[in-house]
Design an enzyme around this catalytic site. Structure first.
Site, PDB file in Angstrom:
ATOM      1  N   TYR A 116      -4.651  -0.374  10.028  1.00  0.00           N
ATOM      2  CA  TYR A 116      -4.971  -0.374   9.670  1.00  0.00           C
ATOM      3  C   TYR A 116      -5.840   0.944   9.087  1.00  0.00           C
ATOM      4  O   TYR A 116      -6.458   0.888  10.766  1.00  0.00           O
ATOM      5  CB  TYR A 116      -5.550  -1.623   8.988  1.00  0.00           C
ATOM      6  CG  TYR A 116      -4.591  -2.425   7.704  1.00  0.00           C
ATOM      7  CD1 TYR A 116      -4.352  -2.925   6.656  1.00  0.00           C
ATOM      8  CD2 TYR A 116      -4.043  -3.468   8.562  1.00  0.00           C
ATOM      9  CE1 TYR A 116      -3.821  -2.950   6.668  1.00  0.00           C
ATOM     10  CE2 TYR A 116      -3.311  -4.482   8.384  1.00  0.00           C
ATOM     11  CZ  TYR A 116      -2.891  -4.928   7.503  1.00  0.00           C
ATOM     12  OH  TYR A 116      -2.008  -5.273   6.764  1.00  0.00           O
ATOM     13  N   ASN A 139     -13.258   7.004   6.480  1.00  0.00           N
ATOM     14  CA  ASN A 139     -13.779   5.655   7.727  1.00  0.00           C
ATOM     15  C   ASN A 139     -11.844   5.984   8.485  1.00  0.00           C
ATOM     16  O   ASN A 139     -12.667   5.807   9.759  1.00  0.00           O
ATOM     17  CB  ASN A 139     -12.943   4.560   6.533  1.00  0.00           C
ATOM     18  CG  ASN A 139     -14.564   4.034   6.022  1.00  0.00           C
ATOM     19  OD1 ASN A 139     -15.411   4.933   6.273  1.00  0.00           O
ATOM     20  ND2 ASN A 139     -14.280   3.362   5.313  1.00  0.00           N
ATOM     21  N   ASN A 191      -9.042   2.315   8.730  1.00  0.00           N
ATOM     22  CA  ASN A 191     -10.442   1.752   9.942  1.00  0.00           C
ATOM     23  C   ASN A 191     -10.561   1.545  11.063  1.00  0.00           C
ATOM     24  O   ASN A 191     -11.643   1.907  12.027  1.00  0.00           O
ATOM     25  CB  ASN A 191     -11.347   0.483   9.084  1.00  0.00           C
ATOM     26  CG  ASN A 191     -11.591   0.892   7.051  1.00  0.00           C
ATOM     27  OD1 ASN A 191     -11.837   1.881   6.950  1.00  0.00           O
ATOM     28  ND2 ASN A 191     -12.708  -0.434   7.365  1.00  0.00           N
ATOM     29  N   HIS A 194      -4.591   6.448  -0.584  1.00  0.00           N
ATOM     30  CA  HIS A 194      -4.605   6.174   1.289  1.00  0.00           C
ATOM     31  C   HIS A 194      -4.245   6.353   1.516  1.00  0.00           C
ATOM     32  O   HIS A 194      -3.873   6.743   2.731  1.00  0.00           O
ATOM     33  CB  HIS A 194      -5.777   4.668   0.720  1.00  0.00           C
ATOM     34  CG  HIS A 194      -6.703   4.620   1.470  1.00  0.00           C
ATOM     35  ND1 HIS A 194      -7.828   5.786   1.952  1.00  0.00           N
ATOM     36  CD2 HIS A 194      -7.648   4.066   2.476  1.00  0.00           C
ATOM     37  CE1 HIS A 194      -8.433   5.841   2.734  1.00  0.00           C
ATOM     38  NE2 HIS A 194      -8.633   4.168   3.171  1.00  0.00           N
ATOM     39  N   TYR A 226       0.601  -1.144   0.248  1.00  0.00           N
ATOM     40  CA  TYR A 226      -0.366   0.020   0.139  1.00  0.00           C
ATOM     41  C   TYR A 226       1.251   1.159  -0.619  1.00  0.00           C
ATOM     42  O   TYR A 226       0.677   2.384   0.306  1.00  0.00           O
ATOM     43  CB  TYR A 226      -0.494   0.257   1.326  1.00  0.00           C
ATOM     44  CG  TYR A 226      -1.829  -0.665   1.269  1.00  0.00           C
ATOM     45  CD1 TYR A 226      -2.880  -1.246   0.211  1.00  0.00           C
ATOM     46  CD2 TYR A 226      -1.741  -1.998   2.165  1.00  0.00           C
ATOM     47  CE1 TYR A 226      -3.682  -1.940   0.507  1.00  0.00           C
ATOM     48  CE2 TYR A 226      -2.360  -3.332   2.025  1.00  0.00           C
ATOM     49  CZ  TYR A 226      -3.701  -3.103   1.676  1.00  0.00           C
ATOM     50  OH  TYR A 226      -5.262  -4.133   1.912  1.00  0.00           O
TER      51      TYR A 226
END
Length: 207
Positions: free
Chosen positions: A84, A132, A86, A39, A34
């Site tokens: 992560y 989120n 969320n 994000h 990632y």
């Protein structure tokens, strides 16, 4: 060779002493796959702040990769949650509680799909805006009064494009070049933030 050049450009400074007065946290996902996704714009900005401050995010604490830096004479905890996106609030809440930091002294940096690449927007407080990571921070800390920097990562290619697929897509090389100036502005904003001049940062960098 690359590491040696980086150390010359951004020499590591001794870890500052004294109590942590501010927290700057970038949001993202921890896996290397990632690393350069939309994000992870918050992670990338905090990486630049750490480089400029001569700090190293080499400690695993408060459910994050973190390190302390001296910015404008203030001791600042820099964080990249390992929970992560969320569950970002777990890391933020833990650090806030440990150091007894009020939300007004916590700066959160994250991606915003409503802003074009190369744009950023600073706010003193606000709702989660459908993000989120911010939603979880507000839920777990009980506050929405923390300042935040939104880093533009570009709009979805078309309305029906899957949102998760878009924010987890990688920046192009050209987009990363455009973002470099934003990351530098994130550093300048961080300096103004710890000096209590957030309004000045908003006037200079809001687009």
């Amino acid at each position: 060779m690359l590491e040696e050049l980086k150390n010359r450009l951004y020499p590591q400074k001794p870890s500052p002493t004294g109590p942590v007065e501010y927290i700057i946290v970038g949001l993202g996902n921890p896996d290397t796959k990632y690393q350069f996704t939309r994000h992870n714009a918050g992670f990338l900005t905090v990486d630049r702040i750490a480089e400029k401050a001569g700090a190293s995010l080499d400690r695993l604490k408060y459910k994050s990769c973190c390190g302390t830096a001296e910015i404008e004479g203030k001791r600042v905890l820099l964080m990249k949650p390992t929970t992560y996106m969320n569950a970002s609030g777990e890391a933020v809440r833990e650090a806030m509680q440990f150091y007894k930091i009020p939300p007004e002294k916590v700066l959160v940096i994250f991606d915003d799909i409503s802003l074009d690449i190369g744009k950023m927007r600073i706010r003193r407080k606000g709702s989660d805006g459908g993000h989120n990571g911010i939603k979880n921070i507000i839920y777990l800390t009980g506050f929405d009064t923390f300042p935040r920097i939104k880093v533009g990562v570009g709009h979805k290619p078309h309305p029906d494009y899957d949102l998760a697929a878009w924010v987890l897509s990688r920046f192009t090389d050209q987009e990363l070049k455009s973002l470099s100036a934003v990351f530098d502005n994130g550093w300048e904003s961080a300096k103004l933030f710890v000096q209590g001049h957030l309004d000045q940062a908003m006037n200079r960098f809001n687009s």
